[in-house]
Scaffold this motif. Structure first.
Motif, mmCIF file in Angstrom:
data_model
loop_
_atom_site.group_PDB
_atom_site.id
_atom_site.type_symbol
_atom_site.label_atom_id
_atom_site.label_comp_id
_atom_site.label_asym_id
_atom_site.label_seq_id
_atom_site.Cartn_x
_atom_site.Cartn_y
_atom_site.Cartn_z
ATOM 1 N N ILE A 65 0.889 -1.194 -0.008
ATOM 2 C CA ILE A 65 0.086 -0.024 -0.192
ATOM 3 C C ILE A 65 1.021 1.302 0.023
ATOM 4 N N SER A 66 1.755 1.380 0.646
ATOM 5 C CA SER A 66 2.706 2.423 0.884
ATOM 6 C C SER A 66 3.564 2.615 -0.396
ATOM 7 N N ASP A 67 3.534 1.686 -1.261
ATOM 8 C CA ASP A 67 4.335 1.875 -2.666
ATOM 9 C C ASP A 67 3.303 2.400 -3.931
ATOM 10 N N ILE A 68 2.019 2.513 -3.520
ATOM 11 C CA ILE A 68 0.987 2.854 -4.565
ATOM 12 C C ILE A 68 1.168 4.494 -4.909
ATOM 13 N N THR A 69 1.335 4.584 -6.146
ATOM 14 C CA THR A 69 1.487 6.128 -6.349
ATOM 15 C C THR A 69 0.338 6.728 -7.183
ATOM 16 N N ALA A 70 0.219 7.917 -7.363
ATOM 17 C CA ALA A 70 -0.626 8.677 -8.201
ATOM 18 C C ALA A 70 -0.877 7.937 -9.573
ATOM 19 N N ASP A 71 0.322 7.565 -10.010
ATOM 20 C CA ASP A 71 0.387 7.121 -11.277
ATOM 21 C C ASP A 71 -0.370 5.747 -11.503
ATOM 22 N N ASP A 72 -0.229 5.242 -10.560
ATOM 23 C CA ASP A 72 -1.015 3.656 -10.441
ATOM 24 C C ASP A 72 -2.347 3.910 -10.423
ATOM 25 N N LEU B 221 -4.083 6.535 -11.584
ATOM 26 C CA LEU B 221 -4.450 6.791 -12.957
ATOM 27 C C LEU B 221 -4.382 5.935 -14.011
ATOM 28 N N ASP B 222 -3.385 4.935 -14.036
ATOM 29 C CA ASP B 222 -3.370 3.771 -14.705
ATOM 30 C C ASP B 222 -4.578 2.879 -14.503
ATOM 31 N N PHE B 223 -4.951 2.755 -13.392
ATOM 32 C CA PHE B 223 -6.154 1.831 -12.916
ATOM 33 C C PHE B 223 -7.493 2.670 -13.498
ATOM 34 N N ARG B 224 -7.448 4.035 -13.461
ATOM 35 C CA ARG B 224 -8.712 4.579 -13.797
ATOM 36 C C ARG B 224 -8.787 4.361 -15.532
ATOM 37 N N ASN B 225 -7.551 4.730 -16.178
ATOM 38 C CA ASN B 225 -7.479 4.545 -17.575
ATOM 39 C C ASN B 225 -7.737 3.030 -17.894
ATOM 40 N N TRP B 226 -7.568 2.167 -17.193
ATOM 41 C CA TRP B 226 -8.106 0.778 -17.743
ATOM 42 C C TRP B 226 -9.619 0.735 -17.530
ATOM 43 N N TRP B 227 -9.938 1.492 -16.729
ATOM 44 C CA TRP B 227 -11.598 1.450 -16.588
ATOM 45 C C TRP B 227 -12.153 2.188 -17.632
ATOM 46 N N THR C 269 -14.996 2.658 -5.532
ATOM 47 C CA THR C 269 -15.513 2.981 -4.056
ATOM 48 C C THR C 269 -15.051 1.792 -3.352
ATOM 49 N N HIS C 270 -15.309 0.559 -3.820
ATOM 50 C CA HIS C 270 -15.133 -0.295 -2.896
ATOM 51 C C HIS C 270 -13.640 -0.337 -2.570
ATOM 52 N N LEU C 271 -12.649 -0.341 -3.497
ATOM 53 C CA LEU C 271 -11.307 -0.499 -3.422
ATOM 54 C C LEU C 271 -11.006 0.637 -2.332
ATOM 55 N N SER C 272 -11.340 1.848 -2.489
ATOM 56 C CA SER C 272 -11.089 2.959 -1.738
ATOM 57 C C SER C 272 -11.500 2.552 -0.354
ATOM 58 N N ASP C 273 -12.614 1.927 0.032
ATOM 59 C CA ASP C 273 -13.189 1.398 1.322
ATOM 60 C C ASP C 273 -12.087 0.357 2.001
ATOM 61 N N VAL C 274 -11.790 -0.317 1.163
ATOM 62 C CA VAL C 274 -10.858 -1.503 1.623
ATOM 63 C C VAL C 274 -9.521 -0.824 2.071
ATOM 64 N N LEU C 275 -8.826 -0.202 1.069
ATOM 65 C CA LEU C 275 -7.422 0.347 1.484
ATOM 66 C C LEU C 275 -7.404 1.645 2.572
ATOM 67 N N LYS C 276 -8.545 2.415 2.480
ATOM 68 C CA LYS C 276 -8.511 3.476 3.395
ATOM 69 C C LYS C 276 -8.752 2.948 5.152
ATOM 70 N N THR C 277 -9.784 2.057 4.977
ATOM 71 C CA THR C 277 -9.982 1.320 6.192
ATOM 72 C C THR C 277 -8.922 0.728 6.850
ATOM 73 N N SER D 129 -4.876 8.896 -2.055
ATOM 74 C CA SER D 129 -6.141 9.667 -2.668
ATOM 75 C C SER D 129 -6.720 9.058 -3.602
ATOM 76 N N PHE D 130 -8.097 9.088 -3.581
ATOM 77 C CA PHE D 130 -8.902 8.528 -4.628
ATOM 78 C C PHE D 130 -9.611 9.787 -5.377
ATOM 79 N N ASP D 131 -9.141 11.135 -5.127
ATOM 80 C CA ASP D 131 -10.005 12.187 -5.525
ATOM 81 C C ASP D 131 -9.723 12.476 -7.085
ATOM 82 N N GLY D 132 -10.996 12.696 -7.743
ATOM 83 C CA GLY D 132 -10.660 12.941 -9.201
ATOM 84 C C GLY D 132 -10.699 11.534 -10.153
#
Length: 385
Positions: free
Chosen positions: A141-148, A150-156, A175-183, A195-198
């Motif tokens: 989790i600590s290694d996840i970047t903003a680019d990661d 955005l890449d996931f968003r681009n896949w969607w 939303t579900h991914l955010s819930d798991v990681l942020k919890t 951040s999951f903003d935007g």
């Protein structure tokens, strides 16, 4: 006496954990860390990483040092020293491990749920984590970047543009991914800002990625050695897209039977072999010309690395971004499809032929068989790189 029993148990756990660590067993490494925390607690201290121990007041540091017991030879016990001086490294929590932790950390959300309700609550969270791991990887989790992200968003976004899913499905997954990681970040006090903003999509309004300009394709993407750092199959798919406009998933799932290089007009056949097409109009034949023909000749059996597997768009987009090959931050691999359509429009290609090549529905009755393969080849050849 109780304290001594706890200490002996913690020592045993630490020994097992260290042995497991040497064997590469992540789960036991976590047990090792917990044992270090337990042993520190038995000695009356809170476990702190060595960086925090170094910042303690001298008096507190000395108290910890004096509390370290010796072994039978009188030397400091290294297990005790590791626990009190904070040298046992906390194992990183990967995305898949976060999901395992989440079930326990979020257990209050399951109170009163029936078996079926629990299944329906868990499944979309499992799916969201699986999607992320398949596309980005099982990163800490600590290694996840903003680019990661955005890449996931681009896949969607690729899937939304291909009409495989709607924006609502993508938003629920995020939303579900955010819930798991942020919890997990919050409950485990990890102090990670993720951040999951935007990232969410407007319902019913998926933004189309811009096409690459002809100059950019010719001078940047097709420049000598520009794509050398990209794996050969991903590079091949990109080059096939340039002069066919086919969807990345359509190219990635081509079988040897659909790649017809020995025909009088070399071509690929987009057909529902082992998978569904976007629509009945997506079934089509596309002539191969220029760099796309060269790329397909280099891969006559197709692209098994990406056949029916995720990760293609994320891999290519990351490479293009890191190597300055995206014309703007809004561009992505899928923009090559739009570029092909723009070149057809600029060349005045008939609407029926353009839609047949692109796999789009014609907004009028279709009469006849359309352009011959030879005619289509001459059209594509004229606009190819």
């Amino acid at each position: 006496m109780v304290a001594e029993q706890k200490s002996a148990t913690a020592w045993a756990q630490m020994i097992e954990g260290w042995e497991a660590k040497l064997a590469g067993d992540t789960l036991d490494a976590e047990q090792r860390f917990q044992a270090a925390k337990d042993l520190a607690d038995v000695r009356g201290f809170r476990y702190l990483p060595i960086s925090k121990v170094a910042e303690l007041p001298v008096e507190e540091l000395l108290r910890r040092i004096e509390a370290i017991r010796g072994d039978k030879t009188g030397e400091p016990d290294m297990r005790e020293a590791a626990s009190l001086m904070g040298t046992v490294k906390e194992p990183q929590i990967t995305v898949s491990k976060a999901l395992q932790l989440y079930w326990e950390l979020a257990r209050e959300k399951t109170l009163g749920k029936s078996g079926d309700q629990l299944r329906r609550w868990r499944n979309p969270r499992k799916k969201a984590v699986t999607n992320f791991v398949n596309v980005i990887g099982d990163k800490a989790i600590s290694d996840i970047t903003a680019d990661d992200m955005l890449d996931f968003r681009n896949w969607w976004l690729d899937r939304i543009e291909a009409d495989e899913v709607g924006a609502n499905s993508a938003n629920k997954d995020l939303t579900h991914l955010s819930d798991v990681l942020k919890t997990v970040i919050r409950m485990k006090r990890l102090g990670i800002a993720l951040s999951f903003d935007g990232l969410s999509f407007k319902e019913g309004d998926a933004r189309q990625r811009p096409p690459f300009s002809n100059d950019w394709i010719k001078e940047k993407l097709l420049a000598e050695h520009a794509l050398d750092g990209l794996n050969d199959q991903a590079r091949g798919i990109l080059l096939v897209m340039v002069n066919t406009g086919a969807r990345p998933s359509e190219i990635a799932n081509l079988t040897a039977d659909q790649i017809r290089l020995d025909s009088n007009v070399p071509h690929i056949a987009i057909a529902p072999e082992g998978r569904q097409l976007k629509s009945k109009y997506a079934r089509r034949i596309i002539p191969l010309c220029g760099v796309s023909l060269e790329a397909m000749r280099a891969h006559p059996e197709g692209f098994p690395r990406y056949r029916d597997k995720p990760g293609l768009s994320a891999t290519v987009n990351k490479f293009l971004r890191e190597n300055g090959l995206l014309e703007t931050p809004e561009h992505s691999l899928y923009g090559l499809r739009h570029s092909f359509e723009d070149r057809m429009l600029a060349a005045g290609v008939d609407d029926r032929i353009r839609r047949d090549l692109f796999g789009h529905r014609l907004d009028r009755e279709r009469y006849g068989n359309g352009a011959s393969l030879e005619h289509a080849q001459s059209i594509v050849q004229a606009i190819s790189f």
